[in-house]
Write an enzyme that holds these catalytic residues in place. Structure first.
Site, PDB file in Angstrom:
ATOM      1  N   SER A   1      38.617  38.314  14.599  1.00  0.00           N
ATOM      2  CA  SER A   1      37.397  38.362  15.401  1.00  0.00           C
ATOM      3  C   SER A   1      36.489  37.225  14.971  1.00  0.00           C
ATOM      4  CB  SER A   1      36.672  39.694  15.207  1.00  0.00           C
ATOM      5  OG  SER A   1      35.374  39.661  15.784  1.00  0.00           O
TER       6      SER A   1
ATOM      7  N   TYR B   1      32.947  45.598   9.438  1.00  0.00           N
ATOM      8  CA  TYR B   1      33.844  44.962  10.409  1.00  0.00           C
ATOM      9  C   TYR B   1      34.018  43.487  10.077  1.00  0.00           C
ATOM     10  CZ  TYR B   1      35.725  43.580  14.966  1.00  0.00           C
ATOM     11  OH  TYR B   1      36.512  43.087  15.975  1.00  0.00           O
TER      12      TYR B   1
END
Length: 287
Positions: free
Chosen positions: A158, A171
């Site tokens: 990501s 995350y």
């Protein structure tokens, strides 16, 4: 790890698809996609099958996984890739059913939002297990077989692993770790014929992102929430899962034969924007 259409056996069941090619007579590559019950994983499975691969898909949600498998002709396996035993059984089952393993896509992911002072231990642990430990477990179990096939490993990371993501520390840290781990795989196994690369999507229209957009946008329609979230993206929109899948399949295939240890952003140019210049071009109001 079980097949979704029957009770859990002592060993993972052999595929019962009547049209499944005999592995001894097929040169078609075998691709395993983890986290394939929706979104990017499902798109990779569909695109891989369309390009001629024999595709194995795994996830924890049996019903959704079966729908993906039926749609593209993949072989489904219900497995938790955060558990060592489950991953080892998964790889063994894919090899038993298909005879080889040419590519692995580590796509399992979860978002546990929260500032660093508010983030609970359970959320931190869940993010690291799903986004980072799963990559390690898949790689450790699959790499000897990828070496035999001179195959490829792709991690779906990501842009949050490349830039600080306020309110998403677990995350961001887990995705950053997954990217570095993939680079280590590239360095260690490149001499053995295995390539390993990371794809880092920006905002992508998936089931998980839709949930975030509903929370972010409040009463806004989903399209309007995405438009607001991507206002600073040079292409002014989110990606589709299919666009990310194209990048993943390229990295798995022969056209990227000398690409190893790379981080490929699929973000519409988001990470190329200089945050310090944003106020010169936009009026930004803090939320």
């Amino acid at each position: 790890m079980t097949r979704p259409d029957r009770p859990a056996p002592d060993r993972p069941a052999r595929s019962d698809r009547p049209d499944r090619p005999d592995p001894a007579r097929s040169d078609r590559p075998v691709l395993l996609v983890a986290g394939a019950s929706s979104g990017i994983g499902a798109a990779v499975a569909a695109r891989g099958a369309a390009e001629g691969a024999r595709v194995a898909v795994c996830a924890r949600r049996a019903g959704a996984l079966r729908e993906v498998a039926d749609a593209c002709g993949a072989t489904p396996y219900v497995a938790d890739v955060t558990v060592r035993g489950g991953v080892e059984e998964l790889i063994a089952a894919v090899l038993r059913d298909h005879g080889r393993l040419d590519g692995v896509v580590a796509n399992a992911g979860t978002i546990r939002p929260g500032s660093l002072l508010d983030l609970g231990d359970e959320d931190w642990d869940a993010a690291l297990r799903t986004n980072l430990t799963s990559v390690f477990l898949l790689a450790r179990a699959a790499l000897p077989h990828l070496e035999a096939a001179r195959g490829a490993f792709v991690t779906v990371g990501s842009v949050a692993g490349l830039r600080a993501a306020v309110g998403a520390g677990a995350y961001a840290a887990s995705k950053a770790g997954a990217g570095m781990l993939t680079n280590v795989i590239a360095a260690e196994f490149g001499p053995r014929g295995v390539r390993a690369n990371t794809v880092c999507p920006g905002w992508t229209r998936t089931e998980m992102a839709d949930e975030e957009m509903r929370e972010f946008g409040g009463d806004l329609p989903l399209d309007a929430a995405y438009a607001r979230a991507t206002a600073l993206v040079p292409q002014r929109r989110a990606a589709t899962a299919e666009e990310v899948a194209e990048a993943v399949l390229w990295l798995l295939g022969p056209r990227s034969s000398y690409v190893n240890g790379a981080t490929l952003t699929v973000d519409g140019g988001l990470t190329s924007v200089d945050a310090g210049r944003v106020p010169f071009d936009f009026t930004v109001t803090p939320r």
